[in-house]
Design an enzyme around this catalytic site. Structure first.
Site, PDB file in Angstrom:
ATOM      1  N   ASP A  52       0.789  -1.090  -0.117  1.00  0.00           N
ATOM      2  CA  ASP A  52       0.239   0.139   0.034  1.00  0.00           C
ATOM      3  C   ASP A  52       0.830   1.392   0.069  1.00  0.00           C
ATOM      4  OD1 ASP A  52      -2.068  -1.868   0.502  1.00  0.00           O
ATOM      5  OD2 ASP A  52      -1.714  -1.489   2.531  1.00  0.00           O
ATOM      6  N   GLU A 224     -11.400  -0.895  -3.102  1.00  0.00           N
ATOM      7  CA  GLU A 224     -10.643  -0.071  -2.007  1.00  0.00           C
ATOM      8  C   GLU A 224      -9.383   0.673  -2.741  1.00  0.00           C
ATOM      9  OE1 GLU A 224      -8.915  -3.524   0.301  1.00  0.00           O
ATOM     10  OE2 GLU A 224      -7.559  -4.083  -1.063  1.00  0.00           O
ATOM     11  N   HIS A 289      -3.150  -0.962  -5.313  1.00  0.00           N
ATOM     12  CA  HIS A 289      -2.859   0.034  -4.092  1.00  0.00           C
ATOM     13  C   HIS A 289      -1.828   1.035  -4.465  1.00  0.00           C
ATOM     14  CE1 HIS A 289      -4.424   1.160  -0.129  1.00  0.00           C
ATOM     15  NE2 HIS A 289      -3.620   2.089  -0.555  1.00  0.00           N
ATOM     16  N   ARG A 319       4.756  -8.231  -0.915  1.00  0.00           N
ATOM     17  CA  ARG A 319       4.646  -7.106  -1.662  1.00  0.00           C
ATOM     18  C   ARG A 319       5.680  -5.941  -1.797  1.00  0.00           C
ATOM     19  NH1 ARG A 319      -1.489  -5.888   0.369  1.00  0.00           N
ATOM     20  NH2 ARG A 319      -0.207  -6.400   2.347  1.00  0.00           N
TER      21      ARG A 319
END
Length: 352
Positions: A52, A224, A289, A319
């Site tokens: 993120d 999201e 994201h 990630r």
């Protein structure tokens, strides 16, 4: 196998709510990556761990944040392509107990009306209690000074909320986030509301996007990580779709006029297909994201995002942070291209 996963997730929702999990999982060793550090060139990832990712530019520096799960950290660098050389500063740690003591997700740093604000999602250890919270800092450099707790961002209806972002457009502040329709879990939608100031919302909440398309429902129905992008008289809200635990995590897009009432759902048009991802090749899976930055000379636009290096690595600390330049089409819409493979060498952003 996909149907089995979906059934399991539905069962989790029934038993007490299920959000798109961002808390780091055990790390699977990343395949060897050849990092290029030659004059004027680099290769991804720019940070080996960074779910993120968020970046904001100010005063000749880039400030970067990402999910850690248990703190808020800021990286400061003059060179985004050399982000891994920066040392993060922990600017806030959560209290031992309380509504913002656990599961610290997707922080964003914004400079609004001369002060810095961090928006982050947190709960008390129970995912169904996730809400948005705000910190404020008057220092010129957000890695210094004192962060003041402004408490919960009281969004309309006080429902489950994560991934808030903020836009200042035409002297009006807007907040967009991901939330549930009710308190029982289920699909995640994108909502928007106005803000009276940087830490006070003005209702009602308006739903802008719901996981309607098949590519938004892989593993679980998710919208999201909304992020605003303004260009050519248009406002874009680029969001992440599908469950982050799958390799099908991808970016979708909403479009509105910059003169429209952004809290009117009818003002927005949803793209029928992903605008980036869901995956590329050679170490690019579960793309999503994102955030954006522009180089100091205003000539280059870059997208920053996370992705896994191998299939099936899910929502954990595998990630890594990637970035690549993008352009705009003649109609003003962004053209992100395809996620570049880890093996591809890129020119550093201008000014580095």
């Amino acid at each position: 196998m996909k149907n089995s996963l979906f059934s399991s997730l539905i069962l989790l929702v029934f038993l007490g709510g299920y959000g798109c999990k961002k808390t780091p999982d055990p790390v699977t060793p990343m395949p060897p990556v050849v990092v290029v550090d030659t004059v004027g060139k680099f290769s991804n990832p720019i940070l080996p761990v960074g779910p993120d990712p968020w970046v904001v530019a100010n005063g000749g520096f880039y400030y970067v944040m990402h999910t850690t799960g248990n703190s808020l950290r800021i990286y400061k660098t003059a060179s985004m392509s050399r982000l891994s050389a920066a040392r993060p500063v922990t600017v806030w740690t959560p209290p031992a107990t309380g509504p913002n003591s656990r599961n610290i997700w997707a922080p964003e740093l914004h400079l609004l009306n001369g002060k810095w604000y961090i928006y982050y999602a947190a709960d008390d250890g129970n995912d169904k209690n996730h809400r948005m919270f705000v910190l404020e800092n008057a220092a010129a450099d957000p890695t210094t000074g004192t962060w003041t707790d402004r408490g919960q961002l009281m969004l309309a209806d006080n429902k489950w909320a994560i991934d808030a972002t903020v836009l200042n457009l035409n002297n009006q502040l807007y907040c967009a986030w991901s939330g549930w329709e009710n308190d029982l879990g289920g699909p995640q939608a994108i909502y928007i509301s106005k803000l009276i100031n940087s830490y006070t919302a003005e209702g009602p909440r308006v739903r802008l996007s719901f996981p309607d398309y098949a590519w938004e429902k892989q593993g679980f129905g998710v919208n999201e990580g909304p992020e605003f992008l303004v260009n050519g008289g248009k406002v874009f809200l680029v969001y992440s779709a599908s469950f982050c635990g799958t390799d099908f995590y991808a970016l979708g897009q909403l479009t509105a006029s910059s003169t429209a009432n952004l809290t009117d759902a009818a003002a927005w048009t949803k793209s029928a297909n992903p605008v980036f991802g869901p995956y590329g090749s050679s170490g690019t899976y579960g793309v999503g994201h994102n955030s954006f930055f522009q180089t100091p000379n205003g000539k280059e636009n870059w997208i920053v995002y996370h992705a896994n290096a191998a299939p099936g690595q899910g929502c954990g600390d595998n990630r890594s942070v990637r970035m690549q330049p993008f352009t705009f089409n003649t109609d003003g819409t962004p053209n992100f291209g395809q996620p570049v493979p880890l093996s591809q060498v890129l020119k550093r952003p201008s000014g580095e």
